[in-house]
Design a protein around this motif. Sequence first.
Motif, mmCIF file in Angstrom:
data_model
loop_
_atom_site.group_PDB
_atom_site.id
_atom_site.type_symbol
_atom_site.label_atom_id
_atom_site.label_comp_id
_atom_site.label_asym_id
_atom_site.label_seq_id
_atom_site.Cartn_x
_atom_site.Cartn_y
_atom_site.Cartn_z
ATOM 1 N N GLU A 1 -9.022 -19.069 6.354
ATOM 2 C CA GLU A 1 -8.825 -20.118 7.356
ATOM 3 C C GLU A 1 -10.070 -20.971 7.541
ATOM 4 O OE1 GLU A 1 -7.492 -17.738 10.607
ATOM 5 O OE2 GLU A 1 -5.466 -17.579 9.791
ATOM 6 N N ALA A 2 -11.235 -20.402 7.235
ATOM 7 C CA ALA A 2 -12.468 -21.195 7.301
ATOM 8 C C ALA A 2 -12.430 -22.348 6.304
ATOM 9 C CB ALA A 2 -13.682 -20.310 7.033
ATOM 10 N N LEU A 3 -11.574 -22.216 5.294
ATOM 11 C CA LEU A 3 -11.425 -23.283 4.306
ATOM 12 C C LEU A 3 -10.307 -24.234 4.718
ATOM 13 C CD1 LEU A 3 -11.537 -21.037 1.091
ATOM 14 C CD2 LEU A 3 -13.448 -21.991 2.365
ATOM 15 N N GLU A 4 -9.793 -24.033 5.943
ATOM 16 C CA GLU A 4 -8.745 -24.867 6.528
ATOM 17 C C GLU A 4 -7.350 -24.615 5.955
ATOM 18 O OE1 GLU A 4 -9.360 -27.945 8.729
ATOM 19 O OE2 GLU A 4 -11.305 -27.062 9.161
ATOM 20 N N ALA A 5 -7.204 -23.634 5.076
ATOM 21 C CA ALA A 5 -5.853 -23.247 4.672
ATOM 22 C C ALA A 5 -5.285 -22.366 5.773
ATOM 23 C CB ALA A 5 -5.910 -22.472 3.360
ATOM 24 N N SER A 6 -3.970 -22.223 5.806
ATOM 25 C CA SER A 6 -3.410 -21.275 6.766
ATOM 26 C C SER A 6 -3.195 -19.951 6.036
ATOM 27 C CB SER A 6 -2.091 -21.789 7.350
ATOM 28 O OG SER A 6 -1.078 -21.733 6.382
ATOM 29 N N SER A 7 -3.374 -18.860 6.750
ATOM 30 C CA SER A 7 -3.216 -17.551 6.120
ATOM 31 C C SER A 7 -2.541 -16.581 7.063
ATOM 32 C CB SER A 7 -4.585 -17.000 5.691
ATOM 33 O OG SER A 7 -4.402 -15.830 4.934
ATOM 34 N N PRO A 8 -1.234 -16.781 7.319
ATOM 35 C CA PRO A 8 -0.536 -15.885 8.235
ATOM 36 C C PRO A 8 -0.349 -14.502 7.621
ATOM 37 C CG PRO A 8 1.005 -17.413 7.200
ATOM 38 C CD PRO A 8 -0.352 -17.804 6.738
ATOM 39 N N HIS A 9 -0.162 -13.525 8.497
ATOM 40 C CA HIS A 9 0.104 -12.170 8.021
ATOM 41 C C HIS A 9 1.515 -12.074 7.479
ATOM 42 C CE1 HIS A 9 -3.571 -10.383 9.623
ATOM 43 N NE2 HIS A 9 -3.431 -11.186 10.648
ATOM 44 N N TYR A 10 1.734 -11.117 6.585
ATOM 45 C CA TYR A 10 3.078 -10.854 6.104
ATOM 46 C C TYR A 10 3.274 -9.337 6.088
ATOM 47 C CZ TYR A 10 0.719 -10.199 1.541
ATOM 48 O OH TYR A 10 -0.121 -9.774 0.538
ATOM 49 N N PRO A 11 4.502 -8.869 6.309
ATOM 50 C CA PRO A 11 4.714 -7.432 6.526
ATOM 51 C C PRO A 11 4.240 -6.538 5.371
ATOM 52 C CG PRO A 11 6.668 -8.639 7.158
ATOM 53 C CD PRO A 11 5.754 -9.622 6.512
ATOM 54 N N GLU A 12 4.255 -7.021 4.139
ATOM 55 C CA GLU A 12 3.931 -6.163 2.997
ATOM 56 C C GLU A 12 2.441 -6.163 2.656
ATOM 57 O OE1 GLU A 12 6.072 -8.671 2.993
ATOM 58 O OE2 GLU A 12 8.052 -7.769 2.825
ATOM 59 N N GLU A 13 1.617 -6.789 3.505
ATOM 60 C CA GLU A 13 0.221 -7.020 3.117
ATOM 61 C C GLU A 13 -0.609 -5.740 2.963
ATOM 62 O OE1 GLU A 13 -1.226 -9.528 6.216
ATOM 63 O OE2 GLU A 13 -1.258 -7.912 7.683
ATOM 64 N N LEU A 14 -0.106 -4.621 3.543
ATOM 65 C CA LEU A 14 -0.864 -3.374 3.431
ATOM 66 C C LEU A 14 -0.436 -2.525 2.245
ATOM 67 C CD1 LEU A 14 -1.025 -2.186 7.150
ATOM 68 C CD2 LEU A 14 -2.760 -3.392 5.859
ATOM 69 N N GLU A 15 0.567 -2.985 1.496
ATOM 70 C CA GLU A 15 1.054 -2.153 0.388
ATOM 71 C C GLU A 15 0.111 -2.222 -0.803
ATOM 72 O OE1 GLU A 15 3.350 -0.265 1.104
ATOM 73 O OE2 GLU A 15 4.516 -1.224 2.661
ATOM 74 N N CYS A 16 0.100 -1.165 -1.568
ATOM 75 C CA CYS A 16 -0.803 -1.033 -2.708
ATOM 76 C C CYS A 16 -0.353 -1.867 -3.905
ATOM 77 C CB CYS A 16 -0.849 0.447 -3.076
ATOM 78 S SG CYS A 16 -1.841 0.823 -4.512
ATOM 79 N N CYS A 17 -1.309 -2.359 -4.677
ATOM 80 C CA CYS A 17 -0.987 -3.174 -5.858
ATOM 81 C C CYS A 17 -0.589 -2.316 -7.052
ATOM 82 C CB CYS A 17 -2.184 -4.022 -6.259
ATOM 83 S SG CYS A 17 -3.555 -3.037 -6.908
ATOM 84 N N GLY A 18 -0.869 -1.034 -6.989
ATOM 85 C CA GLY A 18 -0.484 -0.143 -8.087
ATOM 86 C C GLY A 18 -1.518 0.021 -9.174
ATOM 87 N N ALA A 19 -2.697 -0.552 -8.997
ATOM 88 C CA ALA A 19 -3.713 -0.452 -10.051
ATOM 89 C C ALA A 19 -4.047 0.996 -10.364
ATOM 90 C CB ALA A 19 -4.972 -1.208 -9.645
ATOM 91 N N GLY A 20 -3.985 1.855 -9.339
ATOM 92 C CA GLY A 20 -4.304 3.272 -9.534
ATOM 93 C C GLY A 20 -3.366 3.967 -10.498
#
Lengths: 174, 297, 426
Positions: free
Chosen positions: B182-201
């Motif tokens: 947001e400091a770059l003036e883009a908007s960055s709202p939360h989304y429900p899945e944001e805590l899920e793992c990317c699976g790299a492990g």
Amino acid sequence: MVMVLVDLTTSKESRWNSSRSILGIIGDQKPYSCYQCSKCSSGCLSAELLELMPHQVVSMIKLGFLDEVISSDIIWLCAYCLKCVERCPQNVAPAEAILALRNIAFERGVKTPEGYRLILENVFETGWIQSFQPVIGRDGEIYVRDNLDLPKKPEISNMDGFREALAKTLGEEG
Amino acid sequence: MFNMHLTYGFYPGCVILTEQYAYEIAARNVLPLLDVKLVDLNNISCCGEPLMSMNKITWLYLAARNIAIAERDDLDIMCLCNACYLSFSKAKKLLKEDLGLLEKINSILSMEGLRYTGKSNVKHLVEVLHDDVGVDRIRERIRFKLAGLKLASYTGCHLLRPSSIVKVDDPENPSKLNRLVEALEASSPHYPEELECCGAGLLIPRPDGGLSYASIQLKAIVNRGFDGVVTVCPACHKMLDGKQAAINQTLGLNVELPVIYYIQLLGLAMGLSVRDVGLHLNQSPCDKLIARVRRNG
Amino acid sequence: MDEYDVLVVGGGVAGLQASVDLAGIGLKVYLVEEKHALGGHAAQLYKIAPQLVDSREIVEELAGKAFRNVEIALHSNVKSIRRAGDHFMVEVEEKPKYVSWSICNGCLKCVEKCPIKTSYNSMKTITIPAIYTIPGNTPPRKPIIDAERCLYFKDRSCRICEEACPANAIDFNQKALTSMLKCKFIIVATGFNMYNPSRVGEYIYDRHPNIITGLELELMSNPAGPTKGSIVKPSSNKPPRSVAIISCVGSRSEKHLKHCCRIGCTAGLKHAYYILDKLPEAEVYILYNDMRVPGRGYEEFYRLVRDKGITLIRGIPSEIRKLSDEELSMKIYDEASSKLYRLIADLVVLEVGVEAKLGKVNIFNIPIREDGFPESISILNSIEPIPNIFVVGCAQSPLNIAESITQAQAATGRIIAKIRGKTNLH
């Protein structure tokens, strides 16, 4: 020898005493504190996608069926996202117990995925898990570290000392 | 205007050194512009995180030796990778609490002429940017505002959990990366899945499983109408960016989502060129994102 | 200086029972209550399990007797206490109400007109103005002004309550009054606090209107509550289609409250009962860890609720996720069928734990255990940690209403025995 606990689907007996001695290695988690709320499994993506139920792994550890779970595939299905560690109300930390089981499997030479062995070899060889990978940019060109404006990859000057130290760690217990 | 002197031992980690070159290019070019000085460390090696699955002492040794090297140079460490960050943070905690283990590790470290005391702090780039540099200073340096762009902030598991070890942000409601975006003036709202793992492990033991994880993240971000996703970890970035084509192919999807490291986005917003932030190396379709940033200039 | 036989601190059901019984045999009792109403948490409940008796009847009976027979200081705190021989010297502060209760007729027009709205005790569906009465069946129904939230006290910008009051009862100039009293015995019945659900971040209490606590559901089900007894989802004020009741939120956890709250399992069953009673078409799920319902009549109550048609799932969800402005989604592992499910609910009720209150401001210097509740001297003495100072009810430990009242009666018995000299307990 009286069989105290037997799994009726597999006819395997629990080896509770040997579990207790191996549990000394599983240091920073507490499988015996588990009170089966299954909060870990309900948040686990591997439970949903890959049928790994962390609460079941913990239960098998507690009941003494360690060998079965160590030689199964399921302990390799954990992505180590640590949601179970974050949320478990009893600090059981199923993901850490799974890591400990993986350590035992590796030590016994049982079912360790090939990728891990390659990583270990590379670290011995170079200090890093893999060699330079080529990247195809969106412009179609092939890039590697050498043809990008980056410093050389850090090297270990005393590789002998490093390899000796690493070899020593593999002989140690956790 | 005070002269802020932030100096860190630079610890890129395996994946950035050998594969995610873009992250290093962007970091080396952008951070000095924010008065953050990076000092290259000699003799560093893998942080040990993948070795956690094989042998606890091997992992702990690898982590400790890198921290010991920074200590010797009287520097704090800055990581760019979440896995490295977790590996070092976990090692620090363990070596602080278990003195027997500390002794054992130090006896092995002495074979390399190293010694660990725990003096050096370990920080991640997100912490340095949010807590040390600060969003206000970042906002001051922007030339191209990203107004009109809606970007997903993907902090990644190992910066958030377990909160008893890593204390970067609120584990259930992280927002530091959001504020940086947001400091770059883009908007960055939360989304429900944001805590899920990317699976790299899962890349090593079960690569197809890892792709399913990443596909959940990509689908969720696309469905919620984001213009792109901002990453801070090379493992997450590899899954969402590098594996996007493979995911589309294997799982029959049609995701066209720009995936960009925060430091790349910041560099772009500060006026650096595509090459200077390594954006030519991103695999995902970033060009439309770049065009939108440029239009705002 | 006024002299009393017993000082009772706390005007919930335990404090009320003790005051009424002691006054009933002719002892001089002074009851100090920090809020401006009686009844404590019990006054906010709709019904009491397992008999499902109306909580209001119990509270009104006790409060009625107390008003007639006991000297009561509402909106007051104990500031300090010290021993003086076989007495205690107690300093009590009556906080300014800013409303003259002798003139106030309880019409509550001021409450209606006040522009401020704040959530009460971190319960987001229960809002109170700056001039307010305590939510629930809380006698007497007269308001006070909370100077910290009131605009008049901030910058003199608002006098709406004064203008609205037909009896001219608003008095912004009231001051606190401190008095000293002497007493022989003290009964501490200050109750507990509900744990703040925002602390359990994975259940996103702050981030969706349709997630409420058990106590909010009680107030909602209560005809004296904000919806006049209708159970609705806050997002739309319409009845929910499916409700998930999650047990053990913040309780039995190394990360929050280590102790069991004693009352959550029963509360969950009771809440399921309320919902099915008022909304027979709703799908109600209880997601639980253990089902702890000991005590006479409780197992039968458990059976009663199951037979009413609720679905019990033994499995706690790791997190709640927003699905839409109305709906929430959660995954649960059901032990019974050994399967993972996704549950979508448009109302979620969190049965949060109870937090000890006494240790926070321990005027009485009572030895406190790690869990914040007072030390029990022994099995033979759980309610008198310091000679002549009794701690009863939920101040002593997590208890249900019947147990709290019984403890109060036990303290009464002890006090009477001591006064008659027929005890060698110490």
